[in-house]
Design a protein around this motif. Structure first.
Motif, short mmCIF file in Angstrom:
data_model
loop_
_atom_site.label_atom_id
_atom_site.label_comp_id
_atom_site.label_asym_id
_atom_site.label_seq_id
_atom_site.Cartn_x
_atom_site.Cartn_y
_atom_site.Cartn_z
N ARG A 184 0.81 -1.20 0.00
CA ARG A 184 0.00 0.00 0.00
C ARG A 184 0.85 1.27 0.00
O ARG A 184 0.56 2.22 -0.72
CB ARG A 184 -0.97 -0.03 1.19
CG ARG A 184 -2.03 -1.11 1.02
CD ARG A 184 -3.15 -1.01 2.02
NE ARG A 184 -4.18 -2.00 1.71
CZ ARG A 184 -5.41 -1.99 2.23
NH1 ARG A 184 -5.74 -1.08 3.11
NH2 ARG A 184 -6.28 -2.91 1.88
N SER A 185 1.93 1.29 0.78
CA SER A 185 2.78 2.47 0.81
C SER A 185 3.55 2.61 -0.50
O SER A 185 3.72 3.71 -1.02
CB SER A 185 3.75 2.39 1.99
OG SER A 185 4.56 1.23 1.90
N ALA B 128 -4.98 10.89 -3.74
CA ALA B 128 -3.59 11.25 -3.48
C ALA B 128 -2.95 11.92 -4.69
O ALA B 128 -2.20 12.90 -4.57
CB ALA B 128 -2.79 10.02 -3.07
N ASN C 234 -8.68 6.15 -3.16
CA ASN C 234 -7.64 6.78 -2.34
C ASN C 234 -6.40 7.12 -3.16
O ASN C 234 -5.75 8.13 -2.92
CB ASN C 234 -7.26 5.87 -1.18
CG ASN C 234 -8.34 5.82 -0.11
OD1 ASN C 234 -9.17 6.72 -0.01
ND2 ASN C 234 -8.36 4.76 0.67
N ARG C 235 -6.08 6.26 -4.12
CA ARG C 235 -4.91 6.55 -4.96
C ARG C 235 -5.16 7.76 -5.86
O ARG C 235 -4.27 8.60 -6.03
CB ARG C 235 -4.58 5.30 -5.82
CG ARG C 235 -4.05 4.15 -4.99
CD ARG C 235 -3.90 2.87 -5.80
NE ARG C 235 -2.84 2.96 -6.78
CZ ARG C 235 -2.48 1.93 -7.56
NH1 ARG C 235 -3.11 0.76 -7.46
NH2 ARG C 235 -1.50 2.06 -8.44
N TYR D 230 1.38 4.12 -3.49
CA TYR D 230 1.25 5.58 -3.45
C TYR D 230 2.52 6.25 -3.98
O TYR D 230 2.47 7.22 -4.73
CB TYR D 230 0.98 6.05 -2.01
CG TYR D 230 -0.42 5.80 -1.51
CD1 TYR D 230 -1.53 6.31 -2.19
CD2 TYR D 230 -0.64 5.07 -0.35
CE1 TYR D 230 -2.81 6.09 -1.72
CE2 TYR D 230 -1.92 4.84 0.12
CZ TYR D 230 -3.01 5.36 -0.57
OH TYR D 230 -4.28 5.14 -0.10
N ASP E 104 2.75 5.79 -7.80
CA ASP E 104 1.79 6.68 -8.49
C ASP E 104 2.36 8.09 -8.55
O ASP E 104 2.30 8.76 -9.60
CB ASP E 104 0.46 6.71 -7.73
CG ASP E 104 -0.35 5.43 -7.91
OD1 ASP E 104 -0.04 4.65 -8.84
OD2 ASP E 104 -1.28 5.21 -7.12
N SER E 105 2.91 8.54 -7.43
CA SER E 105 3.51 9.87 -7.38
C SER E 105 4.69 9.97 -8.33
O SER E 105 4.87 10.98 -9.03
CB SER E 105 3.94 10.19 -5.95
OG SER E 105 4.59 11.45 -5.88
#
Length: 306
Positions: free
Chosen positions: A234-235, A303, A299-300, A238, A241-242
């Motif tokens: 999960r971490s 973010a 959530n993604r 994110y 994606d960033s």
């Protein structure tokens, strides 16, 4: 910043490998306690650890653990790509525009990121839209995308997906998920099938206690593996994606790609389509919510918008 992330991921990888080796040895010691028909659990551990009784199964399990790690390092491409038809896409040897676009995207992203390496690129035949990156280090890394993803995403969206996977490699987390994906599945196979040959009846309390713990581990270890994969994946999703938004200079293509990929899974149940469980935690998207190894698409996207 990236150097710190890479060091943290390398430390986590070493901890994960150590944890699985310890679990393998613990399972071996419990089986040995049943094998020697120990009077008490603690007495059995003491006798085995002090070599009053030879820990045969524990030594075998330790050997299996190290053999699995070494085999995974040298054969991870074959392990992760097995179960599907696939081909390596090599720049200069493309046979159609689709393949040329893929090598062009990767080349542009590697140049944008100013990387001293270029991952191998694979096209995997699959009815679902997904992708993953893996490798023991950046120099022998790979990126795989499915044929369905390439057919259904625009050029910018495909490039964002490749940027996402390239970010995993840049962040140094591919080794971590590789070891979790392979070791956890081997460990569960050992627990489920390997211990039964020693689970006979015994009058000794220690042997019976060890047998009970082994039976309980059959239910606990899958949950432990799932929790560990959720924590790791999960971490890292994110972050990737960033990283994709950074390399693309825009978060919109990544958002659109995630929406289309999740929509593809919403239309069909692909749980039986992928016969290779070792790559589940590596995919860019994992179906489900609470028990998924990935954060939710909502959530993604949130973010990315932030």
């Amino acid at each position: 910043m990236f150097d710190k992330i890479i060091r943290e991921n390398q430390f986590k990888t070493n901890c994960v490998i150590a944890l699985y080796v310890i679990i393998f040895v613990l399972i071996g010691l419990l089986v040995d306690i049943v094998r020697i028909n120990a009077n008490t659990l603690l007495g059995g551990f003491y006798a085995l650890l002090n070599l009053q009784e030879f820990p045969l199964v524990a030594i075998i399990m330790l050997g299996i653990a190290f053999a699995v790690v070494l085999f995974t390092i040298s054969n991870f491409k074959r392990i992760l790509l097995s179960g599907s038809e696939y081909k390596e896409i090599i720049a200069g040897s493309e046979i159609n525009m689709q393949e040329k676009n893929l090598t062009k995207m990767l080349s542009e992203l590697v140049e944008t990121a100013n990387l001293p390496f270029c991952p191998k690129l694979y096209l995997m035949d699959a009815p679902y839209m997904n992708a993953f990156a893996s490798g023991w280090n950046a120099d022998n890394s790979l990126i795989a995308v499915t044929t369905t993803l390439v057919r259904n995403l625009s050029y910018a969206e495909q490039k964002a997906v490749i940027a996402h996977e390239l970010s995993h490699i840049r962040h140094g987390d591919i080794r971590l998920t590789l070891m979790v994906g392979v070791l956890s599945n081997i460990m569960l196979l050992v627990v489920n099938y390997g211990v039964y040959m020693f689970l006979g009846n015994s009058r000794e309390k220690g042997a019976n206690t060890a047998r009970t713990i082994l039976i309980v581990l059959q239910f606990i270890l899958p949950l432990l593996t799932l929790v560990l994969q959720m924590f790791l994946s999960r971490s890292r999703e994110y972050m990737a994606d960033s990283g994709a938004a950074y390399l693309m200079g825009d978060s919109a293509p990544m958002i659109q790609a995630l929406q289309k990929i999740s929509g593809n899974y919403a239309q069909s149940d692909f749980s039986q389509s992928d016969r290779n469980p070792t790559r589940q935690a590596l995919y860019i998207f994992s179906a489900g919510e609470m028990f998924s190894t990935h954060p939710s698409i909502e959530n993604r996207i949130k973010a990315l918008l932030n």
